[in-house]
Structures are given as C-alpha cells and as structure tokens.
Design a protein around this motif. Structure first.
Motif, short mmCIF file in Angstrom:
data_model
loop_
_atom_site.label_atom_id
_atom_site.label_comp_id
_atom_site.label_asym_id
_atom_site.label_seq_id
_atom_site.Cartn_x
_atom_site.Cartn_y
_atom_site.Cartn_z
N LEU A 177 0.85 -1.16 -0.06
CA LEU A 177 0.10 0.06 -0.05
C LEU A 177 1.05 1.33 -0.01
N VAL A 178 0.74 2.09 -0.83
CA VAL A 178 1.39 3.38 -1.05
C VAL A 178 0.81 4.40 -1.47
N GLN A 179 1.18 5.75 -1.42
CA GLN A 179 0.32 6.89 -1.54
C GLN A 179 0.75 7.02 -2.87
N ALA A 180 -0.18 7.99 -3.64
CA ALA A 180 -0.18 8.44 -5.01
C ALA A 180 1.12 9.38 -4.99
N GLY A 181 1.74 9.27 -6.26
CA GLY A 181 3.05 10.01 -6.59
C GLY A 181 4.39 9.28 -6.21
N THR A 182 3.92 8.15 -5.41
CA THR A 182 5.30 7.37 -4.94
C THR A 182 5.66 6.53 -5.78
N SER A 183 6.72 5.52 -5.48
CA SER A 183 7.34 4.56 -6.31
C SER A 183 7.33 3.33 -5.56
N LEU A 184 7.33 2.11 -6.24
CA LEU A 184 7.46 0.78 -5.82
C LEU A 184 8.13 0.05 -6.61
N ARG A 185 8.99 -1.00 -6.24
CA ARG A 185 9.58 -1.77 -7.21
C ARG A 185 9.37 -3.23 -7.02
N LEU A 186 8.57 -3.99 -7.97
CA LEU A 186 8.02 -5.32 -7.76
C LEU A 186 9.28 -6.22 -8.47
N SER A 187 9.37 -7.28 -7.91
CA SER A 187 10.28 -8.23 -8.26
C SER A 187 9.63 -9.74 -8.53
N CYS A 188 10.21 -10.39 -9.49
CA CYS A 188 9.97 -11.75 -9.75
C CYS A 188 11.01 -12.63 -9.85
N ALA A 189 11.15 -13.69 -8.95
CA ALA A 189 12.16 -14.62 -8.81
C ALA A 189 11.49 -15.70 -9.76
N ALA A 190 12.32 -16.28 -10.58
CA ALA A 190 12.20 -17.57 -11.45
C ALA A 190 13.09 -18.63 -11.08
N SER A 191 12.48 -19.77 -10.99
CA SER A 191 13.08 -20.88 -10.76
C SER A 191 12.76 -22.30 -11.85
N GLY A 192 13.62 -23.00 -12.03
CA GLY A 192 13.26 -24.10 -13.18
C GLY A 192 13.15 -23.55 -14.42
N GLY A 193 13.85 -24.26 -15.31
CA GLY A 193 14.11 -23.97 -16.76
C GLY A 193 15.33 -23.13 -16.79
N THR A 194 15.64 -22.60 -17.73
CA THR A 194 16.80 -21.64 -18.16
C THR A 194 16.19 -20.57 -18.25
N PHE A 195 16.60 -19.65 -17.53
CA PHE A 195 15.93 -18.15 -17.22
C PHE A 195 16.18 -17.21 -18.84
N SER A 196 17.40 -17.55 -19.27
CA SER A 196 17.81 -16.68 -20.43
C SER A 196 17.02 -17.06 -21.65
N SER A 197 16.11 -18.41 -21.36
CA SER A 197 15.55 -18.81 -22.40
C SER A 197 13.98 -18.24 -22.68
N TYR A 198 13.78 -17.34 -21.65
CA TYR A 198 12.24 -17.07 -21.35
C TYR A 198 12.38 -15.28 -21.83
N ALA A 199 11.33 -15.07 -22.51
CA ALA A 199 10.66 -13.49 -22.38
C ALA A 199 10.13 -13.33 -21.65
N MET A 200 10.22 -12.26 -20.70
CA MET A 200 9.55 -12.02 -19.28
C MET A 200 8.88 -10.76 -19.40
N GLY A 201 7.58 -10.54 -18.75
CA GLY A 201 7.00 -9.50 -18.80
C GLY A 201 5.95 -9.40 -17.31
N TRP A 202 5.18 -8.31 -17.26
CA TRP A 202 4.07 -8.06 -16.34
C TRP A 202 2.75 -7.66 -16.68
#
Length: 123
Positions: free
Chosen positions: A11-36
């Motif tokens: 929960l954040v206030q308008a005008g501020t920032s937030l950093r979302l992270s996604c950890a991947a496991s299994g497979g070869t990470f560099s073999s995937y296109a990634m997105g949100w």
C-alpha cells in the motif's frame, strides 16, 4: 517448466514509487521472454510491460510508458518492474509472466504465470 514468484507489492500513496520483483526457478532463465500484467477489480487482466529473451527489446502499455521500467538480472534470475509516479488507477494485482517465444508485444500471450502481488495506491 519455470516457476514465478512475485514480491514487492504493498500500500503506497499516489505519486510515490514501488519496485516489484519476480523470482524465477526451473528452466533456463535466459530462454524466456519476461513481462508483467495487472488486473484491477472488475476489469480484465491487461498487459503492462515485457522484454525479449536478450532484454534488447522492451514494450510498455501506453498507460505506464515513461513511469514504469522493466529489467532483468540473468544471474539472480529475477525480473523487476520499477514503478514511479503511481496513481490510484494503478491499483491492481500485478502478475509476472514468462514464455519461451522470441517475440513480445502488447498482444503477448505468455504461457507461464506467477500468482500475483497486490499493489494499492491511495489518493
């Protein structure tokens, strides 16, 4: 098969920032296109940002262009979404996604999904 776990929502206030992270496991990470993607209450899930396997090409939805930045770390096997100047309309569950395909676009339809992290922006 890759497994995706998101973190960083809150929960954040308008005008501020937030950093979302996604950890991947299994497979070869560099073999995937990634997105949100994100899904707001009562709305369909929408594309936010994606990057190709190499990270060379990145695409953003018009609604977040210039405010959000996608990046990835092939060593840590993570993909991040740095948000800024958040607005109440950015409130949604944010999902990390991955696919073995070579191309991404605003019409990207990835195969693998995380379970999502809630972002709530108060006015």
């Amino acid at each position: 098969q890759v497994r995706l776990i998101e973190s960083g929502g809150g929960l954040v206030q308008a005008g501020t920032s937030l950093r979302l992270s996604c950890a991947a496991s299994g497979g070869t990470f560099s073999s995937y296109a990634m997105g949100w993607f994100r899904q707001a209450p009562g709305k369909e899930r929408e594309f936010i940002a994606a990057m190709t396997r190499s990270g060379t090409n990145k695409y953003y939805a018009d609604s977040v262009q210039g405010r959000f930045t996608i990046s990835k770390d092939n060593i840590k096997k993570t993909v991040s979404l740095q948000t800024s100047t958040l607005k109440p309309e950015d409130t949604a569950v944010y999902y990390c996604a991955a696919d073995e395909g070579w191309e991404v676009s605003a019409h990207w339809s990835p195969r693998y999904w995380g379970q999502g992290t809630q972002v709530t922006v108060s006015s």
